[in-house]
Design an enzyme around this catalytic site. Structure first.
Site, mmCIF file in Angstrom:
data_model
loop_
_atom_site.group_PDB
_atom_site.id
_atom_site.type_symbol
_atom_site.label_atom_id
_atom_site.label_comp_id
_atom_site.label_asym_id
_atom_site.label_seq_id
_atom_site.Cartn_x
_atom_site.Cartn_y
_atom_site.Cartn_z
ATOM 1 N N LYS A 53 -3.198 58.178 21.776
ATOM 2 C CA LYS A 53 -2.592 56.838 21.724
ATOM 3 C C LYS A 53 -3.433 55.915 20.839
ATOM 4 C CE LYS A 53 -0.306 57.403 26.145
ATOM 5 N NZ LYS A 53 -0.289 57.239 27.604
ATOM 6 N N GLN A 97 -3.658 54.236 32.034
ATOM 7 C CA GLN A 97 -3.295 55.651 32.041
ATOM 8 C C GLN A 97 -3.211 56.167 33.480
ATOM 9 O OE1 GLN A 97 -2.391 57.295 29.306
ATOM 10 N NE2 GLN A 97 -2.033 59.207 30.389
ATOM 11 N N ASP A 120 4.440 50.078 28.740
ATOM 12 C CA ASP A 120 4.843 51.340 29.374
ATOM 13 C C ASP A 120 6.221 51.203 30.028
ATOM 14 O OD1 ASP A 120 3.360 53.702 29.290
ATOM 15 O OD2 ASP A 120 1.871 52.990 30.740
HETATM 16 N N1 GUN Z 1 0.417 59.535 32.296
HETATM 17 C C1 GUN Z 1 1.272 60.469 31.834
HETATM 18 N N2 GUN Z 1 2.212 59.877 31.074
HETATM 19 C C2 GUN Z 1 1.945 58.566 31.053
HETATM 20 C C3 GUN Z 1 2.562 57.453 30.418
HETATM 21 O O1 GUN Z 1 3.572 57.548 29.723
HETATM 22 N N3 GUN Z 1 1.949 56.257 30.631
HETATM 23 C C4 GUN Z 1 0.857 56.123 31.408
HETATM 24 N N4 GUN Z 1 0.354 54.903 31.571
HETATM 25 N N5 GUN Z 1 0.268 57.132 32.012
HETATM 26 C C5 GUN Z 1 0.814 58.342 31.828
#
Ligand code: GUN
Length: 286
Positions: A53, A97, A120
């Site tokens: 990311k 996350q 998100d």
């Molecule tokens: N963990 C696995 N996929 C995601 C996601 O799309 N966003 C976040 N914040 N955590 C994750």
């Protein structure tokens, strides 16, 4: 029939180029899109996701901030970090996350993020906006699936879409997005009896349960479009999805591979949400 692939890497490259151009235009107006990513603990998969990311942000010309904390971080301390980032004008998106350590209430943490920075799309304000058709951030993975359907010019109106999985992150928002595009939507899940009965009627199938071979060729109507959100490992340790790819590709008209399908689109949609958050701020202040 052998299905055509919907290539998530190629589509992501194309979309990220457009994102980078829009970010450059924003920077010329004095606003650099900024994403803050918070990682608590040392989950190996999360470390890889977070790294990807941050890298994608940098490549798109965004400001990115990675805050890493020990797994022992207290919930009040995490909430304080979020409160600080909510007020930080350089930050237009905040992502915590998941999963978080067990002593932290993830939903409480998500609700602490300002809905204006909830890139998100997990905040209840974002979920409510999606449900009611109001503007708001859409969760990145199902949003990426929708973009993949758009990329092949697929018109969902009147089509039967079957979503396998009912998670808050993928299945439920996916169903709402398909509904908003006037598809007839069926949501199947672990309690569904005779899954094949539903999937055989589907024009579009989104598999998002996190279990290998949930969808096999005999469960798919010839010509259906199949999107595979799964991320599993096969017996040889290789990444695979929820769909029996080799079998289903003989029946479907389009299919997404794993890897190289929906996965890259999730980060692309995160960039788009963050960019649009920054554009909103820039337009408000101009
Ligand atoms: N963990 C696995 N996929 C995601 C996601 O799309 N966003 C976040 N914040 N955590 C994750």
């Amino acid at each position: 029939m052998t299905a055509r692939l919907i290539d998530g890497i190629a589509l992501s490259q194309q979309l990220r180029k457009q994102v980078a151009a829009r970010a450059q235009a924003l920077r010329q107006r004095g606003v650099q899109p900024g994403l803050a990513v918070i990682l608590v603990g040392d989950n190996p998969a999360s470390q890889v996701y977070v790294r990807n990311k941050v890298k994608a942000c940098e490549e798109a010309g965004f400001h990115s901030l990675l805050e890493r904390y020990d797994a022992s971080l207290s919930q009040p301390a995490l909430l304080e970090h979020i409160a600080r980032l909510n007020l930080d004008e350089r930050i237009h998106g905040i992502l915590v996350q998941l999963p978080l350590p067990d002593h932290i209430d993830a939903q409480r943490v998500i609700e602490a993020i300002s809905p204006e920075k909830d890139v998100d799309g997990f905040h209840i304000a974002s979920a409510g906006a999606l449900m009611t058709g109001l503007p708001g951030f859409w969760p990145c993975t199902p949003y990426g699936c929708l973009k993949m359907l758009d990329s092949i010019g697929y018109d969902l109106k009147g089509k039967h879409a079957v979503v396998i999985g009912r998670s808050n992150i993928v299945g439920k928002p996916m169903a709402l997005m398909l509904l908003q595009r006037n598809a007839t939507v069926t949501v199947c899940h672990s309690g569904t009896q005779n899954l094949a009965h539903f999937t055989r009627q589907a024009d579009v199938i989104v598999a998002a349960v996190g279990r290998r071979n949930v969808l096999t060729a005999d469960m798919v109507k010839p010509g259906a479009v199949v999107l595979d959100v799964g991320m599993n490992r096969n017996d040889e340790g290789k990444l695979c999805g929820d769909v029996d790819f080799e079998g289903v590709r003989q029946v479907a008209s389009y299919i997404t591979p794993v890897p190289g399908g929906v996965g890259p689109m999730t980060i692309t949609m995160l960039l788009i949400n963050t960019l649009e958050s920054a554009e909103r701020v820039a337009n408000l202040s101009s």
